[in-house]
Design a protein around this motif. Structure first.
Motif, PDB file in Angstrom:
ATOM      1  N   VAL A  33       1.175  -1.015  -0.049  1.00  0.00           N
ATOM      2  CA  VAL A  33       0.448   0.521   0.454  1.00  0.00           C
ATOM      3  C   VAL A  33       0.744   1.407   0.270  1.00  0.00           C
ATOM      4  N   ASN A  38      -1.862  -1.805  -5.673  1.00  0.00           N
ATOM      5  CA  ASN A  38      -3.058  -1.422  -6.224  1.00  0.00           C
ATOM      6  C   ASN A  38      -3.347  -2.808  -4.974  1.00  0.00           C
ATOM      7  N   TYR A  39      -5.026  -2.465  -4.882  1.00  0.00           N
ATOM      8  CA  TYR A  39      -5.712  -3.481  -3.827  1.00  0.00           C
ATOM      9  C   TYR A  39      -5.783  -4.838  -3.913  1.00  0.00           C
ATOM     10  N   LEU A  42      -3.145  -6.768  -2.515  1.00  0.00           N
ATOM     11  CA  LEU A  42      -3.762  -7.617  -0.846  1.00  0.00           C
ATOM     12  C   LEU A  42      -5.123  -8.315  -0.926  1.00  0.00           C
TER      13      LEU A  42
END
Length: 143
Positions: A33, A38-39, A42
């Protein structure tokens, strides 16, 4: 044929390992992050952690030992290691780190010596009863 089931001892080893993985993955997530990632990365990280947790859960739930009239069977993930009771020579507490075959769910367990040179590390929850059960069926056992 009477079959006696022994649950595997469960200590804090696997929850601690899963907690360490969570901490490491959290640090990696923070790095992702803060580095402008980008998520979706994650999400992949979270899925991998959940899959590892599921693996640990099934590992702990599917590890147990059975003793019948002729053999000790060590169960793990549907796989079975069969050891004839008459071949078991010695059962002793684990000393230090064990590097051989392991079908255990605890840090400390007992080493079962069988055959000419074979050994296996297991961790029955009721160690003394386990040893007494094998000794009743194999009086030559050294424990």
């Amino acid at each position: 044929c009477l079959v006696i089931l022994f649950e595997s001892k469960k200590d804090r080893t696997y929850p601690i390992a899963l907690g360490i993985l969570l901490i490491v993955y959290s640090i990696v997530g923070i790095v992702i992050v803060s580095g402008g990632g980008n998520y979706s990365e994650l999400i992949v990280l979270a899925v991998v952690w959940v899959l590892q947790g599921t693996f640990f859960y099934f590992f702990l739930r599917t590890t147990f030992y059975t003793i019948d009239e002729e053999q000790l069977v060590c169960h793990i993930f549907g796989f079975k290691k069969r050891i004839r009771l008459s071949e078991i020579r010695r059962i002793e507490p684990q000393k230090g780190y064990y590097a051989g075959l392991k079908i255990n769910t605890a840090w400390k367990g007992i080493v079962v010596s069988y055959g000419k040179w074979d050994e296996i590390l297991i961790s029955p929850a009721q160690e003394q009863l386990f040893i007494e059960t094998i000794k009743a069926k194999n009086p030559t056992l050294q424990a």
